[in-house]
Design an enzyme around this catalytic site. Structure first.
Site, PDB file in Angstrom:
ATOM      1  N   ARG A 189     -11.866   1.899  -8.684  1.00 50.97           N
ATOM      2  CA  ARG A 189     -10.968   3.049  -8.911  1.00 50.97           C
ATOM      3  C   ARG A 189     -11.272   3.699 -10.259  1.00 50.97           C
ATOM      4  NH1 ARG A 189      -5.375   2.307  -5.788  1.00 50.97           N
ATOM      5  NH2 ARG A 189      -6.318   1.515  -3.904  1.00 50.97           N
ATOM      6  N   ARG A 202       2.000  -4.992   6.057  1.00 49.48           N
ATOM      7  CA  ARG A 202       1.270  -3.982   5.284  1.00 49.48           C
ATOM      8  C   ARG A 202       2.059  -2.687   5.339  1.00 49.48           C
ATOM      9  NH1 ARG A 202      -4.945  -2.697   4.410  1.00 49.48           N
ATOM     10  NH2 ARG A 202      -4.687  -0.810   3.179  1.00 49.48           N
ATOM     11  N   HIS A 250       2.458   3.200  -9.004  1.00 47.83           N
ATOM     12  CA  HIS A 250       2.347   1.754  -9.220  1.00 47.83           C
ATOM     13  C   HIS A 250       3.569   1.221  -9.981  1.00 47.83           C
ATOM     14  CE1 HIS A 250      -1.569   1.901  -7.491  1.00 47.83           C
ATOM     15  NE2 HIS A 250      -2.162   2.497  -8.511  1.00 47.83           N
ATOM     16  N   ASP A 271       0.831  -1.210   0.000  1.00 47.90           N
ATOM     17  CA  ASP A 271       0.000   0.000   0.000  1.00 47.90           C
ATOM     18  C   ASP A 271       0.862   1.256   0.000  1.00 47.90           C
ATOM     19  OD1 ASP A 271      -2.328   1.422   0.008  1.00 47.90           O
ATOM     20  OD2 ASP A 271      -2.688   1.223   2.148  1.00 47.90           O
ATOM     21  N   ASN A 325     -10.742  -3.198  -6.235  1.00 50.27           N
ATOM     22  CA  ASN A 325      -9.992  -2.151  -6.957  1.00 50.27           C
ATOM     23  C   ASN A 325     -10.642  -1.736  -8.275  1.00 50.27           C
ATOM     24  OD1 ASN A 325      -6.641  -3.186  -5.866  1.00 50.27           O
ATOM     25  ND2 ASN A 325      -8.031  -1.657  -5.019  1.00 50.27           N
ATOM     26  N   ARG A 343      -4.991  -2.411   8.771  1.00 54.36           N
ATOM     27  CA  ARG A 343      -6.126  -3.319   8.537  1.00 54.36           C
ATOM     28  C   ARG A 343      -5.736  -4.380   7.505  1.00 54.36           C
ATOM     29  NH1 ARG A 343      -8.436   1.906   6.970  1.00 54.36           N
ATOM     30  NH2 ARG A 343      -7.850   2.280   4.809  1.00 54.36           N
ATOM     31  N   ILE A 344      -6.597  -5.402   7.414  1.00 52.28           N
ATOM     32  CA  ILE A 344      -6.318  -6.548   6.536  1.00 52.28           C
ATOM     33  C   ILE A 344      -6.874  -6.301   5.127  1.00 52.28           C
ATOM     34  CG2 ILE A 344      -6.639  -9.068   6.272  1.00 52.28           C
ATOM     35  CD1 ILE A 344      -5.131  -8.543   8.820  1.00 52.28           C
ATOM     36  N   SER A 345      -7.944  -5.507   5.025  1.00 53.02           N
ATOM     37  CA  SER A 345      -8.542  -5.134   3.727  1.00 53.02           C
ATOM     38  C   SER A 345      -8.877  -6.336   2.842  1.00 53.02           C
ATOM     39  CB  SER A 345      -7.632  -4.167   2.968  1.00 53.02           C
ATOM     40  OG  SER A 345      -7.569  -2.933   3.631  1.00 53.02           O
ATOM     41  N   TRP A 371       2.629   8.022  -2.667  1.00 54.37           N
ATOM     42  CA  TRP A 371       4.027   8.220  -3.058  1.00 54.37           C
ATOM     43  C   TRP A 371       4.071   9.105  -4.308  1.00 54.37           C
ATOM     44  CZ3 TRP A 371       7.236   7.460  -7.209  1.00 54.37           C
ATOM     45  CH2 TRP A 371       8.612   7.369  -6.963  1.00 54.37           C
ATOM     46  N   SER A 430      -7.122  -5.905  -5.877  1.00 57.42           N
ATOM     47  CA  SER A 430      -8.174  -6.542  -5.074  1.00 57.42           C
ATOM     48  C   SER A 430      -9.481  -6.592  -5.855  1.00 57.42           C
ATOM     49  CB  SER A 430      -8.370  -5.769  -3.767  1.00 57.42           C
ATOM     50  OG  SER A 430      -9.143  -4.613  -4.007  1.00 57.42           O
TER      51      SER A 430
HETATM   52  C1  FPP Z   1      -2.161   0.085  -3.194  1.00 59.45           C
HETATM   53  O1  FPP Z   1      -1.660   1.412  -3.176  1.00 59.45           O
HETATM   54  C2  FPP Z   1      -1.618  -0.609  -4.316  1.00 59.45           C
HETATM   55  C3  FPP Z   1      -2.347  -1.175  -5.313  1.00 59.45           C
HETATM   56  C4  FPP Z   1      -3.803  -1.165  -5.346  1.00 59.45           C
HETATM   57  C5  FPP Z   1      -1.694  -1.831  -6.425  1.00 59.45           C
HETATM   58  C6  FPP Z   1      -0.425  -2.544  -6.067  1.00 59.45           C
HETATM   59  C7  FPP Z   1       0.232  -2.853  -7.322  1.00 59.45           C
HETATM   60  C8  FPP Z   1       1.556  -2.831  -7.509  1.00 59.45           C
HETATM   61  C9  FPP Z   1       2.583  -2.576  -6.494  1.00 59.45           C
HETATM   62  C10 FPP Z   1       2.032  -3.119  -8.830  1.00 59.45           C
HETATM   63  C11 FPP Z   1       2.107  -4.608  -8.972  1.00 59.45           C
HETATM   64  C12 FPP Z   1       1.777  -4.880 -10.319  1.00 59.45           C
HETATM   65  C13 FPP Z   1       1.992  -6.041 -10.912  1.00 59.45           C
HETATM   66  C14 FPP Z   1       1.902  -6.048 -12.336  1.00 59.45           C
HETATM   67  C15 FPP Z   1       2.332  -7.276 -10.201  1.00 59.45           C
HETATM   68  P1  FPP Z   1      -2.681   2.596  -3.307  1.00 59.45           P
HETATM   69  O2  FPP Z   1      -2.813   2.931  -4.737  1.00 59.45           O
HETATM   70  O3  FPP Z   1      -3.962   2.259  -2.624  1.00 59.45           O
HETATM   71  O4  FPP Z   1      -1.916   3.730  -2.556  1.00 59.45           O
HETATM   72  P2  FPP Z   1      -2.546   4.881  -1.664  1.00 59.45           P
HETATM   73  O5  FPP Z   1      -3.113   4.203  -0.437  1.00 59.45           O
HETATM   74  O6  FPP Z   1      -1.369   5.726  -1.359  1.00 59.45           O
HETATM   75  O7  FPP Z   1      -3.588   5.572  -2.484  1.00 59.45           O
END
Ligand code: FPP
Length: 248
Positions: free
Chosen positions: A70, A183, A36, A19, A67, A189-191, A24, A64
């Site tokens: 989004r 996490r 990402h 997460d 997701n 949380r586990i989400s 970032w 997830s």
């Molecule tokens: C949560 O951060 C992250 C995700 C929903 C996606 C995680 C995906 C990757 C790290 C890329 C992996 C991809 C592949 C192809 C394996 P967030 O977007 O919820 O961050 P935030 O809480 O800061 O908004």
């Protein structure tokens, strides 16, 4: 098992909620999908670091079941990232002995994404150094439901359904339950990640945003894990046998 009894305890299975990618990127005035992309680099670094430390299974939450809510451009950015990631990193990971498995509901993803995942699984199927399970279109509740459905479809009677039986139908039946659940990103949380499998996992939460995660953060989690006292519902392990009450 008391982890503190040995300084060399390494978890067999680590599960990570990656997460913080969006924050970032936002901190750098960049689109979320850039976060990402950097998240993929952190993932590749972490797979290598886990393999180097003797961790046998790494399971990550990449997309997830929720997701899909989004914005469209973020969802399509994540789908394109799957294709780019497989093109860019598959050969290297395969060479390094990583076995890749995808866990989740594949029915809703595009043919392109599905076939990229199948290519990754095929190319790495004989590898045994570390198993990377990528949870994609995955949800813990979905997993329990799909396992129950499979068990029912196999004709199991209610009295035949045991925890062990159901476990065989769960998406991570190829792996032991996670010893350590990490996490990043500061949320506690586990989400809806591995609900069934984390029953006795040690939980570790860090403020570190996922794209910044690397060896130092992994080692901090592993150090913390070593200090945990795992009792699995039992009583604390005795350090020494008590003296007999009466002399023989
Ligand atoms: C949560 O951060 C992250 C995700 C929903 C996606 C995680 C995906 C990757 C790290 C890329 C992996 C991809 C592949 C192809 C394996 P967030 O977007 O919820 O961050 P935030 O809480 O800061 O908004």
């Amino acid at each position: 098992m008391t982890n503190s009894s040995s300084s060399s305890v390494v978890p067999r299975h680590v599960a990570i909620v990656m997460d913080g990618n969006g924050r970032w990127a936002s901190k750098r005035f960049m689109p979320r999908v850039v976060g990402h992309k950097h998240g993929v680099d952190a993932l590749v670094r972490t797979v290598r670091a886990c393999a180097d430390r003797g961790i046998e299974y790494l399971t990550v939450f990449a997309f997830s079941s929720e997701n899909w809510k989004r914005p469209n451009d973020e969802v399509s950015g994540l789908m394109s990232l799957v294709l780019d990631t497989v093109a860019k990193h598959l050969a290297g990971l395969a060479e390094e002995g990583v076995r890749i498995l995808i866990v989740g509901d594949r029915s809703a993803v595009s043919d392109k994404v599905r076939s990229a995942w199948e290519r990754a699984e095929q190319a790495t199927r004989h590898n045994a150094r570390i198993t990377l399970s990528v949870a994609f279109n995955y949800g813990g509740r979905w997993d329990v439901m799909q396992a129950c459905r499979q068990a029912l479809a196999a004709g199991l009677a209610p009295e035949q359904l045991t925890e062990e039986q159901l476990g065989r139908y769960m998406a991570l039946s190829h792996a032991p339950d996670p010893d350590l659940f990490i996490r990043t990103g500061g949320e506690v949380r586990i989400s809806n990640f591995l609900l069934w499998q984390v029953a006795y996992s040690e939980l570790f939460f860090t403020e570190c945003l996922w794209p910044d995660f690397g060896e130092a953060e992994l080692d901090a989690a592993l150090d913390d894990f070593r200090r945990r006292d795992r009792r699995f519902g039992g009583v604390q392990a005795l350090q020494a046998q008590p003296a007999p009450l009466t002399a023989a």
